[in-house]
Design an enzyme around this catalytic site. Structure first.
Site, PDB file in Angstrom:
ATOM      1  CG  ASP A  32     -35.482  49.003-100.713  1.00  0.00           C
ATOM      2  OD1 ASP A  32     -34.035  49.161-100.070  1.00  0.00           O
ATOM      3  OD2 ASP A  32     -35.894  47.957-100.228  1.00  0.00           O
ATOM      4  CB  ALA A  50     -36.189  62.695 -96.966  1.00  0.00           C
ATOM      5  CB  THR A  51     -39.589  58.731 -94.420  1.00  0.00           C
ATOM      6  OG1 THR A  51     -38.519  57.914 -94.202  1.00  0.00           O
ATOM      7  CG2 THR A  51     -39.730  58.865 -95.985  1.00  0.00           C
ATOM      8  NE  ARG A  86     -37.281  51.477 -96.436  1.00  0.00           N
ATOM      9  CZ  ARG A  86     -36.757  50.548 -95.340  1.00  0.00           C
ATOM     10  NH1 ARG A  86     -36.391  49.291 -95.754  1.00  0.00           N
ATOM     11  NH2 ARG A  86     -36.501  51.318 -94.206  1.00  0.00           N
ATOM     12  CE1 TYR A  92     -25.114  51.983 -88.681  1.00  0.00           C
ATOM     13  CE2 TYR A  92     -23.933  52.705 -86.423  1.00  0.00           C
ATOM     14  CZ  TYR A  92     -24.795  53.202 -87.693  1.00  0.00           C
ATOM     15  OH  TYR A  92     -24.965  54.376 -87.673  1.00  0.00           O
TER      16      TYR A  92
HETATM   17  P1  NDP Z   1     -34.081  56.956 -88.927  1.00  0.00           P
HETATM   18  O1  NDP Z   1     -34.208  55.599 -88.517  1.00  0.00           O
HETATM   19  O2  NDP Z   1     -34.962  58.052 -87.995  1.00  0.00           O
HETATM   20  O3  NDP Z   1     -34.057  57.519 -90.543  1.00  0.00           O
HETATM   21  C1  NDP Z   1     -33.674  56.658 -91.275  1.00  0.00           C
HETATM   22  C2  NDP Z   1     -33.927  56.778 -92.674  1.00  0.00           C
HETATM   23  O4  NDP Z   1     -33.252  55.794 -93.785  1.00  0.00           O
HETATM   24  C3  NDP Z   1     -35.483  56.779 -92.865  1.00  0.00           C
HETATM   25  O5  NDP Z   1     -35.936  57.942 -93.566  1.00  0.00           O
HETATM   26  C4  NDP Z   1     -35.418  55.556 -93.716  1.00  0.00           C
HETATM   27  O6  NDP Z   1     -36.743  55.579 -94.637  1.00  0.00           O
HETATM   28  C5  NDP Z   1     -34.153  55.657 -94.620  1.00  0.00           C
HETATM   29  N1  NDP Z   1     -34.038  54.260 -95.106  1.00  0.00           N
HETATM   30  C6  NDP Z   1     -33.596  53.180 -94.270  1.00  0.00           C
HETATM   31  N2  NDP Z   1     -33.575  52.175 -95.087  1.00  0.00           N
HETATM   32  C7  NDP Z   1     -33.692  52.500 -96.588  1.00  0.00           C
HETATM   33  C8  NDP Z   1     -33.866  51.785 -97.412  1.00  0.00           C
HETATM   34  N3  NDP Z   1     -33.845  50.373 -97.765  1.00  0.00           N
HETATM   35  N4  NDP Z   1     -34.087  52.419 -98.728  1.00  0.00           N
HETATM   36  C9  NDP Z   1     -34.503  53.638 -98.563  1.00  0.00           C
HETATM   37  N5  NDP Z   1     -34.496  54.630 -97.490  1.00  0.00           N
HETATM   38  C10 NDP Z   1     -34.079  53.802 -96.383  1.00  0.00           C
HETATM   39  O7  NDP Z   1     -32.553  57.137 -88.281  1.00  0.00           O
HETATM   40  P2  NDP Z   1     -31.542  58.245 -88.457  1.00  0.00           P
HETATM   41  O8  NDP Z   1     -32.194  59.620 -88.907  1.00  0.00           O
HETATM   42  O9  NDP Z   1     -30.703  58.279 -87.275  1.00  0.00           O
HETATM   43  O10 NDP Z   1     -30.355  57.902 -89.428  1.00  0.00           O
HETATM   44  C11 NDP Z   1     -30.060  58.550 -90.506  1.00  0.00           C
HETATM   45  C12 NDP Z   1     -28.500  58.241 -90.799  1.00  0.00           C
HETATM   46  O11 NDP Z   1     -27.688  58.715 -89.636  1.00  0.00           O
HETATM   47  C13 NDP Z   1     -28.132  56.703 -90.844  1.00  0.00           C
HETATM   48  O12 NDP Z   1     -27.195  56.490 -92.014  1.00  0.00           O
HETATM   49  C14 NDP Z   1     -27.627  56.163 -89.598  1.00  0.00           C
HETATM   50  O13 NDP Z   1     -26.794  55.335 -89.582  1.00  0.00           O
HETATM   51  C15 NDP Z   1     -26.701  57.630 -89.284  1.00  0.00           C
HETATM   52  N6  NDP Z   1     -26.413  57.722 -87.861  1.00  0.00           N
HETATM   53  C16 NDP Z   1     -27.641  57.743 -87.021  1.00  0.00           C
HETATM   54  C17 NDP Z   1     -27.190  57.919 -85.496  1.00  0.00           C
HETATM   55  C18 NDP Z   1     -28.212  58.153 -84.352  1.00  0.00           C
HETATM   56  O14 NDP Z   1     -27.799  58.021 -83.260  1.00  0.00           O
HETATM   57  N7  NDP Z   1     -29.345  58.210 -84.715  1.00  0.00           N
HETATM   58  C19 NDP Z   1     -25.734  58.315 -85.145  1.00  0.00           C
HETATM   59  C20 NDP Z   1     -24.877  58.084 -86.300  1.00  0.00           C
HETATM   60  C21 NDP Z   1     -25.199  58.126 -87.718  1.00  0.00           C
HETATM   61  P3  NDP Z   1     -37.739  54.588 -95.151  1.00  0.00           P
HETATM   62  O15 NDP Z   1     -37.672  53.737 -93.783  1.00  0.00           O
HETATM   63  O16 NDP Z   1     -39.207  55.499 -95.510  1.00  0.00           O
HETATM   64  O17 NDP Z   1     -37.373  53.922 -96.172  1.00  0.00           O
HETATM   65  C1  8X3 Z   2     -25.225  55.398 -84.565  1.00  0.00           C
HETATM   66  C2  8X3 Z   2     -24.191  55.681 -83.287  1.00  0.00           C
HETATM   67  O1  8X3 Z   2     -23.061  54.790 -81.676  1.00  0.00           O
HETATM   68  O2  8X3 Z   2     -25.080  53.783 -81.944  1.00  0.00           O
HETATM   69  O3  8X3 Z   2     -24.459  55.458 -85.558  1.00  0.00           O
HETATM   70  O4  8X3 Z   2     -23.477  53.379 -83.289  1.00  0.00           O
HETATM   71  S1  8X3 Z   2     -23.952  54.256 -82.459  1.00  0.00           S
END
Ligand code: NDP
Ligand code: 8X3
Length: 253
Positions: free
Chosen positions: A60, A10-11, A34, A153
């Site tokens: 984490d 959620a961060t 985290r 990935y």
């Molecule tokens: P961000 O990097 O903006 O957010 C990722 C979030 O995941 C952060 O809040 C981070 O929190 C948390 N996170 C990562 N690793 C950990 C860990 N080990 N423990 C706890 N929390 C963790 O990316 P998105 O918002 O884009 O990503 C959210 C989801 O959407 C992911 O599953 C990503 O694969 C998916 N997604 C994203 C796309 C994109 O193009 N952006 C497209 C398709 C899917 P913190 O670092 O504080 O732990």
């Molecule tokens: C993130 C979208 O296309 O970069 O999940 O893999 S892509």
């Protein structure tokens, strides 16, 4: 009584936008990540803007014991989770299988697959006991197709899709809805993380394109979790209009 939603990751990005929208729509929230400072800042905004009730858990998702002890520290009231959004996830690196960093692979597999499993392992029994709940696993376009240099990935997101299908069937007798939401490119910190802080390279991912915004995905999540009791949206692929596949993106010069 307000419904309770637990959002992992959620961060930032999609998780943070979803927290805002659900708070605005009267949900009580369990927010995890985290980066504790960001969780506290988010809670401050949500409680002052929407009077939302938030509970913060800093852990984490890759550490099974941390996940379990944090979640099991919840009081019975907070364990009554109505909606679990398994969102925490990341890509690290963009490399072929013969040249990728093993450490990057471990991080993706541990976060995207094992993290989702660890959180679900704790929360699902509470839902089963109450015979109600809704689980949204955040997959990706990368869970539907694979692209070169993204094999690991893509593999983790294909795994999210496979696990989701199994969970949906396992949880049928309990009336628990399970589904995936699979976004294409969304403008978040995702690419900054993938390229390990190379922000110029991250910016180029969205060059000449209007990508999805985190709010677009939050709106979709809100729609999915507010359908009538007999409706479960099991799978949703959401793309930017300029994106046709992982590798086909129409860019304005
Ligand atoms: P961000 O990097 O903006 O957010 C990722 C979030 O995941 C952060 O809040 C981070 O929190 C948390 N996170 C990562 N690793 C950990 C860990 N080990 N423990 C706890 N929390 C963790 O990316 P998105 O918002 O884009 O990503 C959210 C989801 O959407 C992911 O599953 C990503 O694969 C998916 N997604 C994203 C796309 C994109 O193009 N952006 C497209 C398709 C899917 P913190 O670092 O504080 O732990
Ligand atoms: C993130 C979208 O296309 O970069 O999940 O893999 S892509």
């Amino acid at each position: 009584m307000s419904k309770i939603a637990l959002i992992t990751g959620a961060t930032s990005g999609i998780g943070a936008a979803t927290a805002h929208l659900l708070a605005a729509n009267g949900f009580d929230l369990i927010l995890t990540g985290r980066r504790n400072k960001r969780l506290v800042e988010l809670e401050n905004v949500l409680s002052s803007k929407y009077k939302a009730k938030c509970l913060l858990l800093c852990f984490d998702v890759t550490k099974a014991e941390q996940v379990q002890s944090s979640l099991h520290s919840l009081t019975a009231n907070w364990k009554a989770v109505d909606v679990l959004i398994n969102n925490a996830g990341l890509a690290v690196g963009l490399e072929s299988v013969d040249s990728g960093e093993i450490e990057d692979w471990e991080r993706m597999i541990d976060t995207n697959i094992k993290g989702l499993l660890y959180v679900s392992r704790s929360v699902v029994p509470w839902m089963k006991e109450r015979k109600t709940g809704h689980i949204i696993n955040i997959s990706s376009l990368a869970g539907k197709e694979s692209y070169p240099m993204g094999g690991v990935y893509c593999g983790t997101k294909h795994a999210v899709e496979a696990i989701t299908q199994a969970m949906r069937i396992e949880l049928l007798p309990y009336g628990i809805k399970v589904g995936t939401i699979a976004p294409g490119m969304v403008d978040t910190e995702f690419s900054n993380v993938r390229f390990k802080g190379d922000n110029e390279r991250a910016k180029n991912v969205y060059k000449g394109v209007t990508p999805l915004s985190p709010a677009d995905i939050a709106e979709t999540i809100l729609f999915v979790i507010t359908r009538p009791a007999h409706v479960n949206i099991g799978d949703m692929l959401i793309l930017a209009t300029a994106q046709g596949s992982a590798r086909d993106v129409f860019r304005n010069p």
